[in-house]
Design an enzyme around this catalytic site. Structure first.
Site, PDB file in Angstrom:
ATOM      1  N   HIS A  88      14.139  21.468  26.050  1.00  0.00           N
ATOM      2  CA  HIS A  88      13.103  21.639  24.962  1.00  0.00           C
ATOM      3  C   HIS A  88      12.991  20.390  24.228  1.00  0.00           C
ATOM      4  CE1 HIS A  88      10.580  24.255  22.137  1.00  0.00           C
ATOM      5  NE2 HIS A  88      10.034  23.221  22.431  1.00  0.00           N
ATOM      6  N   TYR A 101      11.073  28.907  18.870  1.00  0.00           N
ATOM      7  CA  TYR A 101       9.709  29.359  18.103  1.00  0.00           C
ATOM      8  C   TYR A 101       9.821  30.481  17.143  1.00  0.00           C
ATOM      9  CZ  TYR A 101       7.469  26.740  21.707  1.00  0.00           C
ATOM     10  OH  TYR A 101       6.960  25.683  22.972  1.00  0.00           O
TER      11      TYR A 101
HETATM   12  P1  NAD Z   1      -2.894  25.094  21.440  1.00  0.00           P
HETATM   13  O1  NAD Z   1      -3.669  23.960  21.862  1.00  0.00           O
HETATM   14  O2  NAD Z   1      -2.977  26.148  22.347  1.00  0.00           O
HETATM   15  O3  NAD Z   1      -3.514  25.468  20.078  1.00  0.00           O
HETATM   16  C1  NAD Z   1      -3.235  27.068  19.597  1.00  0.00           C
HETATM   17  C2  NAD Z   1      -4.005  26.996  18.361  1.00  0.00           C
HETATM   18  O4  NAD Z   1      -5.628  27.442  18.963  1.00  0.00           O
HETATM   19  C3  NAD Z   1      -3.725  28.368  17.509  1.00  0.00           C
HETATM   20  O5  NAD Z   1      -4.202  27.644  16.191  1.00  0.00           O
HETATM   21  C4  NAD Z   1      -4.740  29.357  18.028  1.00  0.00           C
HETATM   22  O6  NAD Z   1      -5.023  30.305  16.852  1.00  0.00           O
HETATM   23  C5  NAD Z   1      -5.957  28.513  18.487  1.00  0.00           C
HETATM   24  N1  NAD Z   1      -6.751  29.087  19.325  1.00  0.00           N
HETATM   25  C6  NAD Z   1      -6.503  29.638  20.663  1.00  0.00           C
HETATM   26  N2  NAD Z   1      -7.481  30.082  21.382  1.00  0.00           N
HETATM   27  C7  NAD Z   1      -8.584  30.002  20.303  1.00  0.00           C
HETATM   28  C8  NAD Z   1      -9.929  30.444  20.364  1.00  0.00           C
HETATM   29  N3  NAD Z   1     -10.459  31.119  21.450  1.00  0.00           N
HETATM   30  N4  NAD Z   1     -10.599  30.125  19.406  1.00  0.00           N
HETATM   31  C9  NAD Z   1     -10.097  29.600  18.387  1.00  0.00           C
HETATM   32  N5  NAD Z   1      -8.734  29.141  18.192  1.00  0.00           N
HETATM   33  C10 NAD Z   1      -8.121  29.551  19.127  1.00  0.00           C
HETATM   34  O7  NAD Z   1      -1.617  24.582  20.976  1.00  0.00           O
HETATM   35  P2  NAD Z   1      -0.027  25.440  21.371  1.00  0.00           P
HETATM   36  O8  NAD Z   1       0.034  26.792  20.746  1.00  0.00           O
HETATM   37  O9  NAD Z   1       0.988  24.468  20.511  1.00  0.00           O
HETATM   38  O10 NAD Z   1       0.137  25.353  22.742  1.00  0.00           O
HETATM   39  C11 NAD Z   1       0.255  26.410  23.551  1.00  0.00           C
HETATM   40  C12 NAD Z   1       1.469  26.797  23.978  1.00  0.00           C
HETATM   41  O11 NAD Z   1       2.143  25.753  24.911  1.00  0.00           O
HETATM   42  C13 NAD Z   1       2.588  26.967  23.123  1.00  0.00           C
HETATM   43  O12 NAD Z   1       2.514  28.290  22.512  1.00  0.00           O
HETATM   44  C14 NAD Z   1       3.900  26.559  23.665  1.00  0.00           C
HETATM   45  O13 NAD Z   1       4.212  27.971  24.373  1.00  0.00           O
HETATM   46  C15 NAD Z   1       3.456  25.644  24.524  1.00  0.00           C
HETATM   47  N6  NAD Z   1       3.881  24.317  24.091  1.00  0.00           N
HETATM   48  C16 NAD Z   1       5.015  23.739  24.398  1.00  0.00           C
HETATM   49  C17 NAD Z   1       5.512  22.563  23.732  1.00  0.00           C
HETATM   50  C18 NAD Z   1       6.844  22.203  24.304  1.00  0.00           C
HETATM   51  O14 NAD Z   1       7.559  22.622  24.992  1.00  0.00           O
HETATM   52  N7  NAD Z   1       7.486  21.223  23.694  1.00  0.00           N
HETATM   53  C19 NAD Z   1       4.805  21.740  22.922  1.00  0.00           C
HETATM   54  C20 NAD Z   1       3.571  22.407  22.455  1.00  0.00           C
HETATM   55  C21 NAD Z   1       3.035  23.722  23.141  1.00  0.00           C
END
Ligand code: NAD
Length: 317
Positions: free
Chosen positions: A120, A56
């Site tokens: 990952h 990241y």
């Molecule tokens: P997510 O679905 O959590 O979306 C994040 C988005 O939602 C961002 O644009 C954020 O600003 C927005 N958001 C969050 N809270 C909000 C609110 N209250 N109102 C409006 N918008 C809001 O997607 P993500 O960040 O991809 O997934 C969460 C976490 O999961 C990542 O940070 C990561 O740590 C993990 N992740 C891991 C993998 C992997 O290991 N392959 C893949 C995807 C996600």
């Protein structure tokens, strides 16, 4: 905040947890101090599980998270990071690289212990290498007391049984699946009984489908085809038309599944994390949920996939 056991790991994780990819500028360029305040706010509100990766922001997420955790008692939070992915298209799951990567992550995060260490996005790897080289290297770190539990992450669902069924019981403590248990795609459910039977903890990520179910919409790099983006946009617009917040509904929907230990949400805004914690404390609006599921029905479980051809799920469109 409610807590659930992460499979048989002995860890109890908050049902909503903190995903640190935004600290690496995954969605927008962030102010580091705001990112640090977001992590501190998350901890203050009872979130105890934090997820990051050297991938990241090309290590930026780990560095900022490490700064945020300075002075926070190490036993007050559960920390997950990952090995094997280092920037766009840059994968290295060799034993030497993942061992070195683990040490580098520890240094950035200011710790010598990682609670959950994931491979990952293994859909981009040769799964034989994961089984014969990567996991044995990580087992050594676990046996040395440097890692609590091992996990695997990825988008296609087929990678999970493909690895778990070929490892000794207890090797994999947790899985991290994303975009496969949310309002528009609940296909992860099909694997839950098998995970439960093996005591594997389930971490769900991207309850908003990596932004599909937010008012801001999906970022430019989002891999979903136009049909899914348009279908999700309809649900966003429906919520707007009745004065409801789609992100709230998406989070409430994800955290209510009792077999999913935790749902990661990513944000670098203290205000958003406060809102998200408040959202999940409220009962879900069953009438709104039914309406939104109805709007999403034409694209329900339509998916997008990626990775090596042999690791991809069949596309349902
Ligand atoms: P997510 O679905 O959590 O979306 C994040 C988005 O939602 C961002 O644009 C954020 O600003 C927005 N958001 C969050 N809270 C909000 C609110 N209250 N109102 C409006 N918008 C809001 O997607 P993500 O960040 O991809 O997934 C969460 C976490 O999961 C990542 O940070 C990561 O740590 C993990 N992740 C891991 C993998 C992997 O290991 N392959 C893949 C995807 C996600």
């Amino acid at each position: 905040m409610h807590y659930r056991p992460l499979g048989s790991t002995g860890l109890k994780v908050s049902v909503l947890s903190y995903g640190a990819s935004p600290l690496g500028n995954a969605f927008r360029t962030i102010d580091d101090n705001e990112g640090i305040r977001t992590v501190r706010t998350a901890l203050d509100l009872g979130i105890n599980f934090l997820d990051t990766s050297p991938h990241y922001g090309a290590t930026k997420s780990e560095t900022v998270l490490g700064r945020a955790l300075q002075g926070v008692p190490r036993d007050s939070y559960i920390l997950a990071t990952k090995v094997g992915q280092y920037g766009e298209g840059n994968f290295d799951f060799s034993a030497a690289r993942v061992t070195q990567s683990f040490e580098e992550s520890c240094a950035r995060l200011g710790t010598d212990y990682i609670d959950v260490l994931h491979c990952h996005d293994i859909e981009f790897a040769d799964l034989n290498q994961i089984l014969n080289e990567t996991l044995p290297a990580l087992v050594k770190l676990r046996d040395a007391g440097r890692v609590g539990h091992l996990g695997i992450t990825g988008l296609p669902l087929k990678i999970f049984p493909a690895v778990i069924e070929r490892t000794a019981p207890g090797t994999i403590g947790a899985v991290l699946s994303f975009c496969r248990y949310c309002l528009n795609d609940t296909a992860l459910e099909s694997l839950i009984p098998a995970f439960q039977a093996k005591g594997i903890g389930i971490i769900n990520a991207s309850a908003t489908g990596m932004g599909l179910l937010t008012e801001r919409g999906a970022p430019g790099w989002h891999p979903a085809p136009e049909s899914i983006k348009t279908g999700c946009r309809r649900a966003v617009e429906y919520c707007q038309s009745v004065g409801a917040d789609i992100t709230k509904l998406a989070l409430q929907f994800a955290v209510q599944h009792p077999a999913i230990a935790t749902t990661l949400v990513g944000t670098a805004s203290p205000e958003n994390i406060r809102k998200n914690v408040a959202y999940i404390a409220e009962p879900i609006d069953a009438e709104l949920l039914a309406k939104v599921l109805d709007v999403l029905q034409p694209i329900l479980n339509h998916n997008f996939t990626r990775g090596r051809p042999e690791n991809r799920d069949p596309i349902i469109a």
